[in-house]
Scaffold this motif. Structure first.
Motif, PDB file in Angstrom:
ATOM      1  N   ASP A   1       0.873  -1.179   0.000  1.00 46.08           N
ATOM      2  CA  ASP A   1       0.000   0.000   0.000  1.00 46.08           C
ATOM      3  C   ASP A   1       0.905   1.223   0.000  1.00 46.08           C
ATOM      4  O   ASP A   1       1.448   1.620   1.025  1.00 46.08           O
ATOM      5  CB  ASP A   1      -0.891  -0.021   1.245  1.00 46.08           C
ATOM      6  N   ASN A   2       1.061   1.815  -1.168  1.00 45.52           N
ATOM      7  CA  ASN A   2       1.990   2.942  -1.327  1.00 45.52           C
ATOM      8  C   ASN A   2       1.221   4.255  -1.268  1.00 45.52           C
ATOM      9  O   ASN A   2       0.917   4.874  -2.285  1.00 45.52           O
ATOM     10  CB  ASN A   2       2.744   2.820  -2.649  1.00 45.52           C
ATOM     11  N   GLY A   3       0.857   4.678  -0.062  1.00 51.48           N
ATOM     12  CA  GLY A   3       0.150   5.933   0.107  1.00 51.48           C
ATOM     13  C   GLY A   3      -1.214   5.943  -0.534  1.00 51.48           C
ATOM     14  O   GLY A   3      -1.614   6.952  -1.135  1.00 51.48           O
ATOM     15  N   GLY A   4      -1.956   4.825  -0.424  1.00 51.83           N
ATOM     16  CA  GLY A   4      -3.300   4.747  -0.989  1.00 51.83           C
ATOM     17  C   GLY A   4      -3.358   4.149  -2.378  1.00 51.83           C
ATOM     18  O   GLY A   4      -4.428   4.105  -2.992  1.00 51.83           O
ATOM     19  N   GLU A   5      -2.242   3.665  -2.883  1.00 52.63           N
ATOM     20  CA  GLU A   5      -2.180   3.026  -4.196  1.00 52.63           C
ATOM     21  C   GLU A   5      -1.529   1.656  -4.033  1.00 52.63           C
ATOM     22  O   GLU A   5      -0.456   1.543  -3.444  1.00 52.63           O
ATOM     23  CB  GLU A   5      -1.376   3.902  -5.163  1.00 52.63           C
ATOM     24  N   LEU A   6      -2.177   0.628  -4.548  1.00 55.97           N
ATOM     25  CA  LEU A   6      -1.629  -0.722  -4.428  1.00 55.97           C
ATOM     26  C   LEU A   6      -0.615  -0.948  -5.544  1.00 55.97           C
ATOM     27  O   LEU A   6      -0.926  -0.836  -6.728  1.00 55.97           O
ATOM     28  CB  LEU A   6      -2.735  -1.771  -4.519  1.00 55.97           C
ATOM     29  N   ILE A   7       0.612  -1.251  -5.145  1.00 53.62           N
ATOM     30  CA  ILE A   7       1.675  -1.488  -6.116  1.00 53.62           C
ATOM     31  C   ILE A   7       2.283  -2.862  -5.868  1.00 53.62           C
ATOM     32  O   ILE A   7       2.078  -3.487  -4.821  1.00 53.62           O
ATOM     33  CB  ILE A   7       2.781  -0.413  -6.045  1.00 53.62           C
ATOM     34  N   LEU A   8       3.048  -3.336  -6.838  1.00 50.76           N
ATOM     35  CA  LEU A   8       3.751  -4.609  -6.734  1.00 50.76           C
ATOM     36  C   LEU A   8       5.212  -4.391  -7.103  1.00 50.76           C
ATOM     37  O   LEU A   8       5.525  -3.777  -8.129  1.00 50.76           O
ATOM     38  CB  LEU A   8       3.123  -5.661  -7.637  1.00 50.76           C
ATOM     39  N   VAL A   9       6.103  -4.868  -6.248  1.00 52.95           N
ATOM     40  CA  VAL A   9       7.548  -4.823  -6.507  1.00 52.95           C
ATOM     41  C   VAL A   9       7.988  -6.214  -6.941  1.00 52.95           C
ATOM     42  O   VAL A   9       7.792  -7.196  -6.228  1.00 52.95           O
ATOM     43  CB  VAL A   9       8.327  -4.377  -5.252  1.00 52.95           C
ATOM     44  N   ASP A  10       8.582  -6.287  -8.122  1.00 47.08           N
ATOM     45  CA  ASP A  10       9.076  -7.547  -8.684  1.00 47.08           C
ATOM     46  C   ASP A  10      10.596  -7.558  -8.535  1.00 47.08           C
ATOM     47  O   ASP A  10      11.309  -6.789  -9.174  1.00 47.08           O
ATOM     48  CB  ASP A  10       8.680  -7.650 -10.154  1.00 47.08           C
ATOM     49  N   ARG A  11      11.082  -8.416  -7.654  1.00 49.12           N
ATOM     50  CA  ARG A  11      12.524  -8.521  -7.390  1.00 49.12           C
ATOM     51  C   ARG A  11      13.065  -9.741  -8.126  1.00 49.12           C
ATOM     52  O   ARG A  11      12.753 -10.875  -7.799  1.00 49.12           O
ATOM     53  CB  ARG A  11      12.767  -8.646  -5.883  1.00 49.12           C
TER      54      ARG A  11
ATOM     55  N   HIS B   1       7.850   4.094 -12.833  1.00 46.75           N
ATOM     56  CA  HIS B   1       9.301   4.282 -12.758  1.00 46.75           C
ATOM     57  C   HIS B   1       9.786   4.724 -11.383  1.00 46.75           C
ATOM     58  O   HIS B   1      10.982   4.713 -11.118  1.00 46.75           O
ATOM     59  CB  HIS B   1       9.743   5.291 -13.818  1.00 46.75           C
ATOM     60  N   GLY B   2       8.893   5.136 -10.557  1.00 43.78           N
ATOM     61  CA  GLY B   2       9.277   5.569  -9.215  1.00 43.78           C
ATOM     62  C   GLY B   2       8.200   5.197  -8.217  1.00 43.78           C
ATOM     63  O   GLY B   2       7.295   4.406  -8.513  1.00 43.78           O
ATOM     64  N   LEU B   3       8.289   5.778  -7.046  1.00 42.08           N
ATOM     65  CA  LEU B   3       7.345   5.476  -5.974  1.00 42.08           C
ATOM     66  C   LEU B   3       6.583   6.719  -5.537  1.00 42.08           C
ATOM     67  O   LEU B   3       6.085   6.784  -4.415  1.00 42.08           O
ATOM     68  CB  LEU B   3       8.090   4.878  -4.773  1.00 42.08           C
ATOM     69  N   GLY B   4       6.499   7.709  -6.436  1.00 40.33           N
ATOM     70  CA  GLY B   4       5.780   8.925  -6.101  1.00 40.33           C
ATOM     71  C   GLY B   4       6.442   9.718  -4.991  1.00 40.33           C
ATOM     72  O   GLY B   4       5.761  10.422  -4.235  1.00 40.33           O
ATOM     73  N   GLY B   5       7.773   9.612  -4.879  1.00 38.42           N
ATOM     74  CA  GLY B   5       8.492  10.329  -3.840  1.00 38.42           C
ATOM     75  C   GLY B   5       8.525   9.623  -2.505  1.00 38.42           C
ATOM     76  O   GLY B   5       9.118  10.119  -1.546  1.00 38.42           O
ATOM     77  N   ARG B   6       7.929   8.438  -2.413  1.00 37.22           N
ATOM     78  CA  ARG B   6       7.914   7.685  -1.166  1.00 37.22           C
ATOM     79  C   ARG B   6       9.026   6.635  -1.168  1.00 37.22           C
ATOM     80  O   ARG B   6       9.758   6.474  -2.159  1.00 37.22           O
ATOM     81  CB  ARG B   6       6.553   7.007  -0.954  1.00 37.22           C
TER      82      ARG B   6
ATOM     83  N   SER C   1       5.144   1.276   3.292  1.00 34.28           N
ATOM     84  CA  SER C   1       5.562   2.462   2.554  1.00 34.28           C
ATOM     85  C   SER C   1       5.569   3.650   3.507  1.00 34.28           C
ATOM     86  O   SER C   1       4.661   3.808   4.328  1.00 34.28           O
ATOM     87  CB  SER C   1       4.599   2.723   1.384  1.00 34.28           C
ATOM     88  N   VAL C   2       6.603   4.491   3.416  1.00 40.73           N
ATOM     89  CA  VAL C   2       6.726   5.656   4.289  1.00 40.73           C
ATOM     90  C   VAL C   2       7.088   6.872   3.446  1.00 40.73           C
ATOM     91  O   VAL C   2       7.564   6.756   2.309  1.00 40.73           O
ATOM     92  CB  VAL C   2       7.787   5.439   5.388  1.00 40.73           C
ATOM     93  N   SER C   3       6.878   8.043   4.037  1.00 35.55           N
ATOM     94  CA  SER C   3       7.192   9.291   3.348  1.00 35.55           C
ATOM     95  C   SER C   3       8.497   9.880   3.875  1.00 35.55           C
ATOM     96  O   SER C   3       8.655  10.055   5.090  1.00 35.55           O
ATOM     97  CB  SER C   3       6.061  10.301   3.544  1.00 35.55           C
TER      98      SER C   3
ATOM     99  N   SER D   1      15.633   7.947   1.876  1.00 37.07           N
ATOM    100  CA  SER D   1      15.676   8.453   0.500  1.00 37.07           C
ATOM    101  C   SER D   1      14.339   8.241  -0.188  1.00 37.07           C
ATOM    102  O   SER D   1      13.664   7.231   0.016  1.00 37.07           O
ATOM    103  CB  SER D   1      16.778   7.756  -0.292  1.00 37.07           C
ATOM    104  N   GLU D   2      13.959   9.180  -1.022  1.00 41.63           N
ATOM    105  CA  GLU D   2      12.718   9.036  -1.779  1.00 41.63           C
ATOM    106  C   GLU D   2      12.933   8.147  -2.993  1.00 41.63           C
ATOM    107  O   GLU D   2      14.044   8.015  -3.499  1.00 41.63           O
ATOM    108  CB  GLU D   2      12.193  10.406  -2.203  1.00 41.63           C
TER     109      GLU D   2
END
Length: 432
Positions: free
Chosen positions: A303-313, A339-344, A355-357, A365-366
């Protein structure tokens, strides 16, 4: 020297003042003593000595205890909307204020208004029930005494801030709100185990590892037991679990926007709960590539600040690691590359992620990915953090022999958060 009166605006200063958990409870509204009670102009200021002269006159007296249901109730509602911790402190000031507020323990533990949504329990050394919690939206921390943890294995916290406890003697699963101290018993986990599981559990304590838990609906709670490959749901008060999936490799799992999501080898799944059908898993979005459990590759939903994302490692046995990030598009049921995490910043472990700000934690680091200390992410090739926009990674502070000894050393907030996402097998502790 000015006396700080509760409710008055503080003067701007370059020096920040941090209040402890008990600061609100130190404030008490008391009736004036008999020799001055007839003076309507007396100001009872916290910390100030009362005047002994009945002829003294003060003109700004306020009867804070008798604000009335209207003003006190309005203040309580606004505090609750901001943070349940402030609401609890407000109720602790005096009995009249407490009577103007709803007692959280009179409601179902799944009532979202009273969940400590932004609070996480930090992992620290020792087995004391005095635990430190950190607010991810403000950065403040507070100690909470939780004797309820004694005799339990502790998992969590969940997305809602609840802790999942497993009684070591009875195998009963319990939910605990660490701030309101409200707890409820769920059915024993033994009901989900086969005979072979029960036999193995007698000598393997981590067999009932909870690798994901949270709300699947308003009043339905889901729990994923990784090693017995079982996802089940329950309502508080039910005598039995309802099995949603068994025998499937589901990883990871978390609650997002009041629904429960997990990842399979091919898709992100969601627990569907309808009144006319039993709970079941349906596809929320397909992965861009199949995920093989026998490889070192991992996927992580966040949960990246209200948006569900997936990290593929991606590891692939090579000398480097590749990280790709996708946004889960619920309408098209596809993964959209970002391409990024919205600054998070995102912290990922094998089973957990958060996820943190950097605006709250400037040392972080953002648009960076930080790794936990799980066994699969602490190799010499797993550097951290990974700066997505620049395609570079920094050497890790700890590479080998990751254990509790590192917690005795001076740690930054990034290390504490990396420990928070580290899996249960690496963070299990005894609280006696």
């Amino acid at each position: 020297m000015q006396i700080p009166i509760w409710g008055a605006k503080q003067a701007r200063s370059s020096i920040s003042i941090h209040y402890k958990w008990s600061d609100w409870t130190k404030f008490r509204v008391e009736p004036a003593e008999d020799d001055i009670s007839n003076s309507s102009d007396q100001i009872p200021i916290w910390g100030a000595k009362r005047a002994r002269n009945s002829t003294s006159i003060q003109t700004d007296w306020r009867d804070w205890a008798n604000l009335g249901d209207g003003p006190a109730g309005l203040i309580a509602e606004r505090l609750l909307a901001n943070d349940v911790a402030d609401y609890i402190c407000f109720r602790a000031v005096c009995r009249p204020w407490r009577l103007c507020c709803t007692d959280p323990r009179t409601h179902c533990i799944l009532e979202r208004r009273f969940h400590p949504l932004h609070w996480i329990m930090l992992r620290e050394t020792g087995g004391s029930p005095r635990c430190r919690f950190m607010n991810m939206s403000t950065g403040c921390s507070r100690y909470v005494h939780l004797p309820e943890l004694c005799g339990h294995d502790v998992f969590g916290p969940t997305t809602e801030g609840l802790l999942v406890l497993l009684d070591r003697t009875t195998w009963v699963v319990r939910l605990l709100n660490p701030l309101t101290r409200q707890a409820v018993d769920l059915p024993p986990a033994t009901a989900l185990m086969s005979k072979s599981d029960l036999k193995e559990a007698s000598c393997r304590r981590d067999l009932l590892q909870v690798s994901g838990a949270g709300l699947a609906d308003d009043y339905i709670f889901a729990v994923h037991f990784r090693w017995i490959k079982t996802l089940a749901v329950v309502r508080p008060g039910d005598v039995n679990w309802t099995v949603v999936a068994r025998g499937r490799w589901l990883l990871p799992a978390l609650s997002f926007a009041g629904r429960f999501y997990c990842a399979t080898t091919e898709a992100v799944m969601v627990v569907e709960t309808n009144a006319d059908q039993p709970p079941r898993l349906v596809i929320a979005a397909n992965l861009t590539r199949p995920f093989a459990t026998i490889m070192m590759d991992t996927v992580h939903i966040v949960d990246n600040g209200g948006e569900l994302i997936l990290v593929d490692r991606q590891c692939n046995g090579n000398d480097n690691r590749k990280y790709k990030v996708y946004r889960v598009d619920f309408e098209s049921k596809k993964m959209v590359p970002i391409h990024g995490l919205g600054g998070r910043a995102v912290f990922i472990g094998i089973e957990r992620a958060l996820s943190v700000s950097p605006l709250v934690f400037p040392s972080i680091s953002e648009d960076a990915i930080y790794l936990g200390f799980d066994g699969q992410t602490t190799g010499k090739l797993d550097n951290s953090p990974i700066h997505l926009l620049y395609g570079i990674a920094e050497p890790r502070q700890f590479e080998d022999n990751i254990d509790d000894s590192t917690l005795y050393e001076p740690l930054g907030v990034d290390s504490y958060l990396s420990w928070c996402v580290t899996g249960y097998r690496d963070t299990l502790r005894d609280i006696v």
